[in-house]
Design a protein around this motif. Structure first.
Motif, PDB file in Angstrom:
ATOM      1  N   ILE A 156     -18.500 -40.346 -24.010  1.00  0.00           N
ATOM      2  CA  ILE A 156     -17.103 -40.649 -23.695  1.00  0.00           C
ATOM      3  C   ILE A 156     -17.038 -42.028 -23.042  1.00  0.00           C
ATOM      4  O   ILE A 156     -17.938 -42.425 -22.316  1.00  0.00           O
ATOM      5  CB  ILE A 156     -16.539 -39.591 -22.733  1.00  0.00           C
ATOM      6  N   ILE A 157     -15.951 -42.747 -23.273  1.00  0.00           N
ATOM      7  CA  ILE A 157     -15.751 -44.052 -22.649  1.00  0.00           C
ATOM      8  C   ILE A 157     -14.865 -43.870 -21.419  1.00  0.00           C
ATOM      9  O   ILE A 157     -13.780 -43.292 -21.497  1.00  0.00           O
ATOM     10  CB  ILE A 157     -15.081 -45.040 -23.624  1.00  0.00           C
ATOM     11  N   PHE A 158     -15.364 -44.365 -20.269  1.00  0.00           N
ATOM     12  CA  PHE A 158     -14.589 -44.348 -19.037  1.00  0.00           C
ATOM     13  C   PHE A 158     -14.148 -45.771 -18.739  1.00  0.00           C
ATOM     14  O   PHE A 158     -14.917 -46.707 -18.849  1.00  0.00           O
ATOM     15  CB  PHE A 158     -15.439 -43.845 -17.861  1.00  0.00           C
ATOM     16  N   GLU A 159     -12.901 -45.933 -18.362  1.00  0.00           N
ATOM     17  CA  GLU A 159     -12.385 -47.238 -17.948  1.00  0.00           C
ATOM     18  C   GLU A 159     -12.168 -47.202 -16.439  1.00  0.00           C
ATOM     19  O   GLU A 159     -11.173 -46.686 -15.963  1.00  0.00           O
ATOM     20  CB  GLU A 159     -11.066 -47.558 -18.657  1.00  0.00           C
ATOM     21  N   SER A 160     -13.120 -47.660 -15.693  1.00  0.00           N
ATOM     22  CA  SER A 160     -13.120 -47.827 -14.242  1.00  0.00           C
ATOM     23  C   SER A 160     -13.234 -46.538 -13.427  1.00  0.00           C
ATOM     24  O   SER A 160     -13.621 -46.593 -12.285  1.00  0.00           O
ATOM     25  CB  SER A 160     -11.927 -48.650 -13.766  1.00  0.00           C
ATOM     26  N   SER A 161     -12.887 -45.379 -13.971  1.00  0.00           N
ATOM     27  CA  SER A 161     -13.082 -44.138 -13.224  1.00  0.00           C
ATOM     28  C   SER A 161     -13.145 -42.971 -14.205  1.00  0.00           C
ATOM     29  O   SER A 161     -12.642 -43.064 -15.332  1.00  0.00           O
ATOM     30  CB  SER A 161     -11.942 -43.930 -12.220  1.00  0.00           C
ATOM     31  N   PRO A 162     -13.712 -41.828 -13.775  1.00  0.00           N
ATOM     32  CA  PRO A 162     -13.773 -40.664 -14.656  1.00  0.00           C
ATOM     33  C   PRO A 162     -12.401 -40.102 -15.031  1.00  0.00           C
ATOM     34  O   PRO A 162     -12.271 -39.344 -15.972  1.00  0.00           O
ATOM     35  CB  PRO A 162     -14.563 -39.640 -13.841  1.00  0.00           C
ATOM     36  N   GLU A 163     -11.359 -40.491 -14.307  1.00  0.00           N
ATOM     37  CA  GLU A 163     -10.023 -40.020 -14.641  1.00  0.00           C
ATOM     38  C   GLU A 163      -9.363 -40.844 -15.738  1.00  0.00           C
ATOM     39  O   GLU A 163      -8.291 -40.493 -16.221  1.00  0.00           O
ATOM     40  CB  GLU A 163      -9.140 -40.024 -13.384  1.00  0.00           C
ATOM     41  N   CYS A 164      -9.980 -41.949 -16.105  1.00  0.00           N
ATOM     42  CA  CYS A 164      -9.410 -42.823 -17.140  1.00  0.00           C
ATOM     43  C   CYS A 164     -10.302 -42.814 -18.377  1.00  0.00           C
ATOM     44  O   CYS A 164     -11.045 -43.755 -18.637  1.00  0.00           O
ATOM     45  CB  CYS A 164      -9.288 -44.253 -16.617  1.00  0.00           C
ATOM     46  N   THR A 165     -10.247 -41.752 -19.132  1.00  0.00           N
ATOM     47  CA  THR A 165     -11.086 -41.659 -20.336  1.00  0.00           C
ATOM     48  C   THR A 165     -10.262 -41.977 -21.579  1.00  0.00           C
ATOM     49  O   THR A 165      -9.058 -41.765 -21.621  1.00  0.00           O
ATOM     50  CB  THR A 165     -11.683 -40.248 -20.500  1.00  0.00           C
TER      51      THR A 165
END
Length: 120
Positions: free
Chosen positions: A29-38
């Motif tokens: 999975i790709i995360f953008e700056s935090s695990p809440e932003c996938t």
């Protein structure tokens, strides 16, 4: 992924493989700056792992005879029919059949691992 490869029995990495497809390509999975932003629709295809006995200069050339290449004997891309884009028709006929070694394939150069089998 890497820890699982160390402790689990991975059939693709058991000894005595044919070396036709020695690479396992993982997907994450790709995360953008935090695990809440996938990204729900995008995935990375890394990390990858390759069976060491199928890598050139590590594996046994008696078990995996060299293939023919476009530029030099030991470098350059694989010739058509000799492993280029997974076409082994000439390699099987010209190299393996006379040696009675059906089902074995050549060792892989680092560049081939990246380009030919699941790289990009």
């Amino acid at each position: 992924f890497l820890r699982a490869l160390q402790i689990c029995d991975v059939p693709e990495f058991r000894t005595g493989q044919s070396c036709k497809k020695p690479k396992v390509v993982a997907s994450t999975i790709i995360f953008e700056s935090s695990p809440e932003c996938t990204w729900k629709t995008r995935r990375w295809f890394h990390p990858d792992a390759v069976l060491g006995e199928c890598v050139d200069q590590i594996g046994d050339t008696k078990l995996h005879p060299p293939t023919k290449r476009n530029n030099w004997d030991s470098h350059g891309t694989r010739k058509s029919g000799y492993g280029y884009h997974e076409d082994y028709s000439k390699y099987e006929a010209d190299v393996l059949t006379p040696m009675s070694m059906a089902g074995q394939y050549p060792l892989w150069l680092p560049s081939e691992i990246r380009i030919e089998i699941g790289g990009g």
